[in-house]
Design a protein around this motif. Sequence first.
Motif, PDB file in Angstrom:
ATOM      1  N   SER A   1       6.158  26.488  30.614  1.00  0.00           N
ATOM      2  CA  SER A   1       7.213  25.548  31.355  1.00  0.00           C
ATOM      3  C   SER A   1       6.647  24.509  32.191  1.00  0.00           C
ATOM      4  O   SER A   1       6.843  23.436  31.897  1.00  0.00           O
ATOM      5  CB  SER A   1       8.307  26.254  32.040  1.00  0.00           C
ATOM      6  OG  SER A   1       9.171  25.254  32.375  1.00  0.00           O
ATOM      7  N   LEU A   2       5.770  25.197  33.055  1.00  0.00           N
ATOM      8  CA  LEU A   2       5.077  24.193  34.154  1.00  0.00           C
ATOM      9  C   LEU A   2       4.110  23.221  33.537  1.00  0.00           C
ATOM     10  O   LEU A   2       3.833  22.048  33.741  1.00  0.00           O
ATOM     11  CB  LEU A   2       4.464  24.975  34.977  1.00  0.00           C
ATOM     12  CG  LEU A   2       5.217  25.945  36.105  1.00  0.00           C
ATOM     13  CD1 LEU A   2       4.600  26.912  36.887  1.00  0.00           C
ATOM     14  CD2 LEU A   2       6.185  25.063  37.078  1.00  0.00           C
ATOM     15  N   ALA A   3       3.458  23.937  32.381  1.00  0.00           N
ATOM     16  CA  ALA A   3       2.263  23.129  31.599  1.00  0.00           C
ATOM     17  C   ALA A   3       3.164  21.922  30.932  1.00  0.00           C
ATOM     18  O   ALA A   3       2.850  20.881  30.877  1.00  0.00           O
ATOM     19  CB  ALA A   3       1.623  23.790  30.645  1.00  0.00           C
ATOM     20  N   GLN A   4       4.373  22.376  30.500  1.00  0.00           N
ATOM     21  CA  GLN A   4       4.954  21.271  29.476  1.00  0.00           C
ATOM     22  C   GLN A   4       5.586  19.902  30.463  1.00  0.00           C
ATOM     23  O   GLN A   4       5.518  19.021  30.298  1.00  0.00           O
ATOM     24  CB  GLN A   4       6.376  21.798  28.736  1.00  0.00           C
ATOM     25  CG  GLN A   4       6.985  21.051  27.877  1.00  0.00           C
ATOM     26  CD  GLN A   4       8.059  21.525  27.152  1.00  0.00           C
ATOM     27  OE1 GLN A   4       8.317  22.806  27.250  1.00  0.00           O
ATOM     28  NE2 GLN A   4       9.048  20.796  26.534  1.00  0.00           N
ATOM     29  N   ASP A   5       6.040  20.421  31.776  1.00  0.00           N
ATOM     30  CA  ASP A   5       6.406  19.601  32.618  1.00  0.00           C
ATOM     31  C   ASP A   5       5.392  18.579  33.095  1.00  0.00           C
ATOM     32  O   ASP A   5       5.382  17.232  33.324  1.00  0.00           O
ATOM     33  CB  ASP A   5       6.990  20.245  33.781  1.00  0.00           C
ATOM     34  CG  ASP A   5       8.389  20.776  33.764  1.00  0.00           C
ATOM     35  OD1 ASP A   5       9.163  20.269  32.771  1.00  0.00           O
ATOM     36  OD2 ASP A   5       8.858  21.530  34.310  1.00  0.00           O
ATOM     37  N   LEU A   6       4.307  18.992  33.095  1.00  0.00           N
ATOM     38  CA  LEU A   6       2.984  18.283  33.441  1.00  0.00           C
ATOM     39  C   LEU A   6       2.600  17.246  32.197  1.00  0.00           C
ATOM     40  O   LEU A   6       2.109  16.310  32.390  1.00  0.00           O
ATOM     41  CB  LEU A   6       1.673  19.092  33.953  1.00  0.00           C
ATOM     42  CG  LEU A   6       1.931  19.772  35.130  1.00  0.00           C
ATOM     43  CD1 LEU A   6       0.858  20.697  35.443  1.00  0.00           C
ATOM     44  CD2 LEU A   6       1.956  18.746  36.438  1.00  0.00           C
ATOM     45  N   GLU A   7       2.671  17.795  31.250  1.00  0.00           N
ATOM     46  CA  GLU A   7       2.286  17.335  29.495  1.00  0.00           C
ATOM     47  C   GLU A   7       2.855  16.036  29.619  1.00  0.00           C
ATOM     48  O   GLU A   7       2.708  14.904  29.163  1.00  0.00           O
ATOM     49  CB  GLU A   7       2.221  18.013  28.621  1.00  0.00           C
ATOM     50  CG  GLU A   7       1.061  19.060  28.593  1.00  0.00           C
ATOM     51  CD  GLU A   7       1.105  19.964  27.656  1.00  0.00           C
ATOM     52  OE1 GLU A   7       0.030  20.896  27.543  1.00  0.00           O
ATOM     53  OE2 GLU A   7       2.128  20.469  27.222  1.00  0.00           O
TER      54      GLU A   7
END
Length: 216
Positions: A83-89
């Motif tokens: 989830s955190l990676a997706q928000d950054l991506e």
Amino acid sequence: MTEEFGIEAVRERLFRGHVAHHPDDAAWLGLEVSAFADETEHGLGDRLAFHRGVVESLGGGSVGTRDDDDALDVSAMRRLSRSLAQDLEDGTYAGSLEPSAGPHALVAHLHRHAESPDDVGALEQVLAQVPDAYAARLARLRERGRVGHVQDARIVATFCDEVLPGAARYFDALQGEAGGPLAKSASAVELAKRASEAAREHEASLRVLRAEEGRG
């Protein structure tokens, strides 16, 4: 990550990595914090690489689990980092208003729990970084070309009318602190003054961005 890594080693590695990239979480857990998260492009890139690595390393049954509880832990860690990676991506994090509340929240937390000279020293270090923290957040918002993933103007208004003015008033109060942890600090008044000014400047910048967005 291979089967040779037991679940305890995995937990420890991921915990240390997570709190390094998310010092606000570290502070809430009572760990020593003396800096804000790195909001520069390089810092966010490192954060993204970490969370991508977690997702990859915990996939495909690569970690040996002893029971259902372990399996649930691995699943939870992987979902969080995904989830955190997706928000950054996808730009959700870069365009979010929520981190604009971060400088005030972290300083207030550290101030509330400062007891030892080391605690006060860490508080002073973080307080000194408040202007840079606001500047870094504004830079990310400007990159997005609008005030975040916020469609409801009422949320933006809340930050401009309540959250950031409240932060500025809090930093103003620190300047006149008589009996708190910063009472004997030689630099606290100037640091708090700069923090208050930075909060007000951030508020003004958000209003400008919102107005430009409305004209776009």
